[in-house]
Write an enzyme that holds these catalytic residues in place. Structure first.
Site, mmCIF file in Angstrom:
data_model
loop_
_atom_site.group_PDB
_atom_site.id
_atom_site.type_symbol
_atom_site.label_atom_id
_atom_site.label_comp_id
_atom_site.label_asym_id
_atom_site.label_seq_id
_atom_site.Cartn_x
_atom_site.Cartn_y
_atom_site.Cartn_z
ATOM 1 N N ASP A 395 0.834 -1.198 0.000
ATOM 2 C CA ASP A 395 0.000 0.000 0.000
ATOM 3 C C ASP A 395 0.874 1.256 0.000
ATOM 4 O OD1 ASP A 395 -2.265 1.579 0.109
ATOM 5 O OD2 ASP A 395 -3.173 0.475 1.763
ATOM 6 N N GLU A 398 3.355 5.447 -3.328
ATOM 7 C CA GLU A 398 3.634 6.703 -4.037
ATOM 8 C C GLU A 398 4.957 7.351 -3.618
ATOM 9 O OE1 GLU A 398 0.618 6.738 -1.965
ATOM 10 O OE2 GLU A 398 -0.208 5.496 -3.531
ATOM 11 N N ASP A 468 -8.109 4.384 -3.346
ATOM 12 C CA ASP A 468 -9.302 4.451 -2.493
ATOM 13 C C ASP A 468 -10.337 5.376 -3.130
ATOM 14 O OD1 ASP A 468 -7.705 2.926 -0.867
ATOM 15 O OD2 ASP A 468 -7.189 4.560 0.479
#
Length: 799
Positions: A395, A398, A468
């Site tokens: 997760d 970035e 998300d």
């Protein structure tokens, strides 16, 4: 710290625009891979990496800026080149590509072997603006191209703005949640451009030109990918240059259940047990965060500290005993009490910016440092992988920087400032896990789910998801062009949270709200025809039994499409092999296959899924009219609604559900009862279908249905191997080519090629001819079929 971007010699009084107003012609210098041209202010180098791949490197004159690419894995291999010089221009040609360099200005243009224009820089298109980065001299770099009128361009990663064609658009290419910055431009003319820069980049297209403008760069560095007129050719050249995508395990093609979050190992295992008891297929269960404990100081400790997970080995073993597989969430950030934090901090391998969860004690590690990647894997292996964990959910790769705190780019990485390399973080983060697991074992294929990506990352066993996203119909509609543009950059594997991650703002009653049930049901239908079918979201549970019982509309529709997913497994696994062996693309913008049909050049509502399926997801509410989001109302199925579907020209199409055949080049109205998403199959398709099963491999020896859609010649290659190891890289696999001769009305199974341990030496195929009389869909078991006993030798059946 050593940088991949060596410092360069200072220049005195360097102008912002490095193109001379007037200069005498320069002699070009041939090199082993191409040529160099020196103007009054620029050094231009052209390098052929293959006859179809050309690198252009520009830098201010007298500057030493050699760069080692993080993205490119191929070495230059120019082959035979020809040179010519005329009227101040030098042309260097391979058998397929011509490159023309203006010796006065340094302008570069590209042509086909026949001299047809592909792409051209603007005459004064290269700009270097001096600046400082961590006290060192560098530039802001800008390159302007001139596209042809009406030329469609795609790619640039995943940007959820609803655009498919990026002509006339602006895109900020900066990694963040929801947006994936992948600097590959894909032209409808059959070429691509890889902009090899890792800093924040502004892309824009307007009448004045098409611009890549990067915040940091010691040079202009890009690659022309000549696809020789085809979209698949562009993707193939990109993967040739940056790395091929390896095979995922076959079980990843099954259905995945997840939510934010299962709070104990009993709950996690219980979900799998419930699916087995219901007889609903399932292959993957996901354990999200806080298995390490609920104290953020232990964030991502990569250990089961939470007392509700007292025996992680028993949990994984039980999941495996139920013939399922487990994925677990890991992050690039650590809490101050976690063991990885303490070791990484002691070696100055943590960044100092604010990330989620918002606490000063959680810090992101420097994945650009190979020694830090070693430490990351050490804890991942010791604390999780040793239990037999099957897959990783990486997760926030970035990595996530919370607004308005996302401007602290002065953190120093192993490769220079974070500002310089920020967009490449997901590339190096996933590379560490992939490469270490490959070193640890060849028996378990690497499978990484992550929400960010960069050029070249497909070589690291990565599947991305669209982050998300909100639970809204307009967001569902935007998933389609977002996925297609990512595919057009050369990244083959994408999925999204079924139902959207955040339903609470729109659906406060959650799964009990029929309006959410309708959205979830349609999203799930779409997901069944994407590379990964995965249910996930916060606030409300998503398991199929939360929507009702068997016999209720939401349950039955979902079960139908999960069953479809499993019946399609032979087709899907063969597509995966095409990705690995032939640089294939599963999710395909219609322009990839129907470039001569102008109506599809900017169509972001439909797509091809492999060579056979035309998919038109339903992206608007049809059966639940909810004027007040706080007051659920029952669905109204008294009247069947419908949607428009465009059938591309150049083929005829079969309705997958009814078998009805219609010509292409027209828009049709298709009824969409709640359990039907419009699916059409191209005439000439040979479609292998597997058995109804509860998990991948349950009925490995069952006959396969081979469905033929007449109206054109066609073929399909069935691929099989051991399903979950890397022996296929050593040749342990088998293929069977199936060829349909429409005029002769016969299907030929060619000789099997290859073999592998455990291969069925003989098998049964049930050959079905699709037609409207008998219908098709997923349950055509009672359709007239010819049974074929196949033992590996060429066999022909007449239909």
């Amino acid at each position: 710290m050593t940088s991949i971007f060596p410092r360069f010699l200072p220049l005195a009084a360097l102008g912002l625009l490095l193109a001379p107003a007037a200069a005498h012609a320069q002699q070009y210098q041939p090199t082993a891979t191409g040529l160099r041209v020196s103007t009054d202010s620029l050094m231009v180098e052209v390098q052929f990496y293959s006859p179809e791949i050309v690198r252009v490197l520009k830098q201010p004159k007298n500057v030493e800026a050699a760069k080692k690419s993080l993205v490119v894995t191929q070495a230059p291999a120019p082959g035979k080149l020809k040179y010519s010089q005329k009227n101040g221009q030098v042309t260097i040609s391979s058998p397929t590509t011509q490159v023309v360099v203006n010796e006065k200005t340094g302008q570069v243009s590209f042509r086909t072997a026949k001299g047809q224009p592909l792409l051209s820089e603007q005459t004064l298109g290269s700009r270097f603006t001096p600046k400082k980065d961590l006290g060192a001299a560098t530039y802001r770099v800008r390159q302007v191209f001139q596209l042809a009128p009406g030329e469609a361009v795609y790619g640039l990663g995943q940007h959820q703005d609803g655009h498919l064609n990026y002509r006339g658009q602006k895109v900020l290419m900066k990694q963040k949640s929801l947006d994936i910055a992948l600097p590959v431009l894909h032209s409808g003319k059959g070429y691509g451009v890889l902009w090899d820069n890792y800093s924040t980049t502004n892309f824009s297209d307007a009448a004045a030109g098409t611009v890549f403008d990067s915040e940091i760069g010691d040079c202009v560095d890009y690659y022309l990918l000549n696809g020789q007129g085809t979209a698949d050719g562009v993707v193939a050249r990109y993967r040739q240059l940056t790395g091929q995508a390896p095979m995922f395990p076959r079980w990843t093609l099954g259905f995945w259940q997840s939510k934010e979050r299962y709070k104990s190992q009993d709950e996690t295992v219980g979900v799998v047990e419930k699916y087995r008891a219901l007889g609903v297929p399932l292959d993957g269960i996901v354990q999200d965060w806080q298995y390490w404990g609920e104290d953020n100081d232990l964030w991502n400790d990569m250990a089961f500290n939470n007392p509700k997970f007292p025996n992680p080995q028993a949990m994984v073993d039980r999941v495996h005993a139920l013939h399922a597989h487990q994925m677990i969430s890991v992050w690039p950030s650590f809490g101050k009490k976690s063991k990885p934090y303490q070791e990484l901090a002691s070696k100055d391998m943590l960044f100092d910016f604010i990330t989620w969860p918002r606490t000063p004690h959680v810090k992101v590690y420097d994945a650009f440092d190979p020694a830090a990647r070693d430490i990351y894997w050490k804890y991942l292996n010791q604390g999780i992988f040793k239990f037999g964990m099957d897959a990783w959910w990486m997760d926030a790769t970035e990595p996530d920087q919370l607004q308005p705190f996302d401007t602290d780019d002065d953190n120093e990485t192993a490769l220079g400032s974070f500002r310089r390399v920020r967009n490449a973080y997901p590339l190096v983060a996933t590379s560490g896990v992939y490469e270490h697991q490959r070193q640890a074992t060849a028996d378990k294929r690497v499978f990484i789910l992550t929400r960010s990506a960069f050029a070249g990352q497909q070589r690291y066993g990565t599947m991305v998801w669209s982050s998300d996203v909100d639970s809204r119909w307009d967001v569902l509609a935007k998933q389609i062009p977002a996925a297609l543009n990512l595919s057009l950059t050369g990244f083959p594997y994408w999925n999204s949270d079924i139902g959207g991650f955040f339903p609470s703002g729109q659906y406060p009653k959650g799964v009990k709200d029929p309006a959410f049930q309708e959205l979830y049901t349609r999203w799930q239908q779409f997901a069944a025809l994407t590379p990964m079918m995965r249910s996930h979201g916060e606030y409300t549970p998503r398991e199929i039994y939360q929507f009702g019982e068997r016999g209720t509309w939401a349950f039955d529709s979902q079960a139908k499409f999960i069953d479809l997913r499993y019946r399609l497994q032979p087709y899907l696994y063969s597509l995966m092999w095409q990705v690995t062996s032939r640089a294939g693309t599963p999710m395909r913008a219609l322009a990839m296959d129907f470039a001569n049909d102008p109506k599809v050049s900017d169509m972001g509502t439909e797509y091809m899924f492999g060579p056979a399926f035309l998919v038109r997801p339903v992206t608007e509410a049809q059966y639940v009219n909810r004027p007040d989001r706080n007051v659920p109302v029952p669905p109204d199925f008294s009247k069947t609604k419908g949607v428009e579907v465009y059938l591309p020209a150049g083929a005829s199409w079969f309705d997958f559900w009814t078998g009805k055949r219609q010509p292409g080049g027209q828009t049709v109205q298709r009824e969409t009862p709640i359990d039907v998403m419009p699916l059409y199959v191209r005439a000439g398709s040979v479609l292998p279908l597997g058995p109804h099963q509860q998990y991948t491999g349950e009925k490995a020896d069952a006959p396969l249905e081979i469905r033929v859609y007449p109206g054109a010649n066609g073929e399909f290659t069935l691929y099989e191997d051991e399903n979950d190891n890397y022996n296929y890289e050593k040749g342990a696999f088998a293929t069977i080519k199936m060829r349909w001769d429409d005029k002769a009305r016969q299907l030929t199974f060619d000789n099997r090629t290859g073999n592998f341990p455990g291969m069925q030496a003989a098998r049964t195929f049930r050959v079905v001819l699709a037609d409207e009389q008998h219908g098709t869909g997923i349950g055509a078991d009672d359709a007239p079929a010819k049974e074929v006993k196949y033992a590996g030798q060429k066999t022909t059946v007449k239909l």
